[in-house]
Design a protein around this motif. Structure first.
Motif, short mmCIF file in Angstrom:
data_model
loop_
_atom_site.label_atom_id
_atom_site.label_comp_id
_atom_site.label_asym_id
_atom_site.label_seq_id
_atom_site.Cartn_x
_atom_site.Cartn_y
_atom_site.Cartn_z
N LEU A 73 0.84 -1.20 0.00
CA LEU A 73 0.00 0.00 0.00
C LEU A 73 0.87 1.25 0.00
CD1 LEU A 73 -2.77 -1.01 2.57
CD2 LEU A 73 -2.80 -1.25 0.08
N ASP A 74 0.53 2.20 -0.88
CA ASP A 74 1.20 3.50 -0.93
C ASP A 74 0.28 4.55 -0.31
OD1 ASP A 74 3.72 2.97 -2.39
OD2 ASP A 74 2.33 2.23 -3.92
N PHE A 75 0.74 5.13 0.79
CA PHE A 75 -0.01 6.19 1.47
C PHE A 75 0.55 7.54 1.02
CE2 PHE A 75 -2.39 4.24 5.10
CZ PHE A 75 -2.05 2.92 4.87
N THR A 76 -0.32 8.48 0.67
CA THR A 76 0.12 9.86 0.54
C THR A 76 -0.65 10.68 1.57
OG1 THR A 76 -1.51 10.44 -1.13
CG2 THR A 76 0.60 9.63 -1.92
N LEU A 77 0.10 11.48 2.31
CA LEU A 77 -0.48 12.38 3.32
C LEU A 77 -0.26 13.80 2.82
CD1 LEU A 77 0.36 12.38 7.13
CD2 LEU A 77 0.56 14.44 5.75
N LYS A 78 -1.33 14.60 2.79
CA LYS A 78 -1.22 16.00 2.37
C LYS A 78 -1.71 16.84 3.53
CE LYS A 78 -2.90 18.74 -1.48
NZ LYS A 78 -3.82 18.62 -2.62
N ALA A 88 -5.39 19.91 9.45
CA ALA A 88 -6.20 19.03 8.61
C ALA A 88 -5.29 18.21 7.70
CB ALA A 88 -7.18 19.85 7.78
N LEU A 89 -5.55 16.91 7.65
CA LEU A 89 -4.74 16.00 6.84
C LEU A 89 -5.63 15.25 5.86
CD1 LEU A 89 -2.60 14.44 9.74
CD2 LEU A 89 -1.92 16.29 8.19
N ASP A 90 -5.06 14.98 4.71
CA ASP A 90 -5.79 14.30 3.64
C ASP A 90 -4.98 13.10 3.19
OD1 ASP A 90 -8.23 15.41 1.93
OD2 ASP A 90 -6.86 14.28 0.61
N PHE A 91 -5.61 11.94 3.15
CA PHE A 91 -4.89 10.71 2.81
C PHE A 91 -5.47 10.05 1.55
CE2 PHE A 91 -4.87 11.35 7.34
CZ PHE A 91 -3.55 11.15 7.71
N VAL A 92 -4.57 9.58 0.70
CA VAL A 92 -4.99 8.76 -0.43
C VAL A 92 -4.13 7.50 -0.37
CG1 VAL A 92 -5.13 8.55 -2.94
CG2 VAL A 92 -5.62 10.74 -1.85
N VAL A 93 -4.78 6.34 -0.40
CA VAL A 93 -4.06 5.07 -0.33
C VAL A 93 -4.34 4.27 -1.59
CG1 VAL A 93 -3.67 2.97 1.02
CG2 VAL A 93 -4.33 5.10 2.18
N THR A 94 -3.26 3.84 -2.24
CA THR A 94 -3.40 3.08 -3.49
C THR A 94 -2.52 1.82 -3.42
OG1 THR A 94 -1.57 4.33 -4.47
CG2 THR A 94 -3.80 5.16 -4.89
N CYS A 95 -2.79 0.90 -4.34
CA CYS A 95 -1.95 -0.30 -4.49
C CYS A 95 -1.65 -0.43 -5.97
CB CYS A 95 -2.68 -1.53 -3.95
SG CYS A 95 -1.73 -3.05 -4.16
N GLU A 96 -0.40 -0.32 -6.34
CA GLU A 96 0.01 -0.32 -7.76
C GLU A 96 -0.83 0.67 -8.55
OE1 GLU A 96 0.14 -4.31 -9.23
OE2 GLU A 96 1.45 -4.99 -7.61
N GLY A 97 -1.11 1.82 -7.94
CA GLY A 97 -1.81 2.89 -8.62
C GLY A 97 -3.33 2.83 -8.54
N ALA A 98 -3.86 1.69 -8.12
CA ALA A 98 -5.32 1.54 -8.05
C ALA A 98 -5.83 1.99 -6.67
CB ALA A 98 -5.71 0.09 -8.29
N PRO A 99 -6.96 2.71 -6.64
CA PRO A 99 -7.46 3.28 -5.38
C PRO A 99 -7.90 2.20 -4.39
CG PRO A 99 -9.06 3.61 -7.13
CD PRO A 99 -7.84 3.03 -7.78
#
Lengths: 135, 135, 135, 135
Positions: A73-78, A88-99
């Protein structure tokens, strides 16, 4: 700024359906925030918690697709520009680019008695720098 | 209908700040849902999971006040009228009447392959009865 | 052979006394075993669990000194020569060279029905190689 | 004296193999000890931890049969006569009379700085009474 964090889905994260048990995602999100404070802000949780805490005031998550044992899993925290005592934090989690999931949370900086307290100037500067704003 | 569930805050739920670590709240919410399906709907998770699952599609929570070791938490779960394959739940958690957190979640009924599947008629009837609607 | 694994003590591992809650050590030990099967044996848990499992038959642990939030823990795992269906593991955990805990466990290789099953030849070879024995 | 405690195996306790993930057993054992101190000794953990702690110095467990989601587990805790600062506990866990696991642990009473400290007289009396010895 976007902070990146990776987490392989391990045996301990998975439920009898063979997918991540969602409370474990919140532990992963907490680990991601802990790594962000350590690596990006230079204010590790083990130091921060000697004089206060950063409890979560609210959090929401939307689970698009299940994650399975072994997935990377790839986490991005903004981080948004910091409020006086909140962040305020915003997270997007993907696996090989898929949400997989998205999440939003709000932290509050509190003192040892749990009262909201302005972010220290050095942290505000770092947060503002990492978010591309002006201190 | 409102389903009630109690959970004492135990040692294992608490963090170094002496308050509930918020991912543990999501485990407590999951336990509350598991008790609701067992006691109120007569469809225990251990039976349900033999032929499918009810993953959480989204969840949000707002934490009003911290909970401490030894606190007795009162959970109320309120189920909306069921959708075709989904179910919206509303949670209010208090301690001696004082607010601690509120949460909203949406479950989806899925088959063994993870595909959304209409709620079985008996469950729909029970859900509709418990929510005061008409089947 | 000795397999090495590092784990920083994170916020989620700690209890209200500010030290690692000991059930979390068993999760860390499980993560160490999962890394050993993946990295040293080339048989990741997510592959292994498609056709069986390696449940723990017994485990014991002795806790010499508490570990605190932020401590970097060094795990060493030493595997004995494999039995027909079992495997004995020995763990020493230190922080900057100082002892924290030791543990011993025995795993059993089982099939999808939970019946003990001889280790596959390739795994036995790898285990025997990594432990310095002869296949 | 034997203290009895029940715990249904819930969804959160189970792994992808559909059985209890063994670190969860140690959380259950900790819950059992917490209930023992509260109910049998009248010294709840939330009171005890205001002035010290009772960390586990060692623990061992032997897993005879796996436990599955929905199983009702019966824990029996048997306390030995207390040492000056330590306490030996013996656990037998069954499901409908059939063995699941046994465990032995040793707790140590420590002060707020983590130094071993004699059990308070009232606790020693209660422990000695519950174990059938003489104070």
């Amino acid at each position: 700024m976007i902070f990146r964090h990776r987490q392989k889905v391990l045996f301990k994260h998975c439920d009898p359906a063979g997918i991540v048990f969602y409370p474990r995602y919140f532990e992963m999100i907490n680990d991601c925030i802990e790594a962000f404070f350590d690596v990006a802000l230079g204010w590790p949780f083990e130091v921060l918690h000697k004089q206060g805490a950063v409890p979560t005031a609210q959090i929401s998550a939307s689970f698009q697709r299940p994650s399975r044992h072994g997935d990377m899993l790839d986490f991005t925290l903004k981080a948004a520009a910091p409020g006086r005592t909140s962040l305020a934090l915003d997270f997007v989690v993907t696996c090989e680019g898929a949400p997989r999931l998205t999440a939003q949370s709000t932290l509050v900086n509190v003192d040892a008695q749990g009262r909201p307290m302005p972010w220290p100037d050095t942290l505000r500067t770092r947060l503002t720098q990492t978010t591309g704003g002006t201190p």
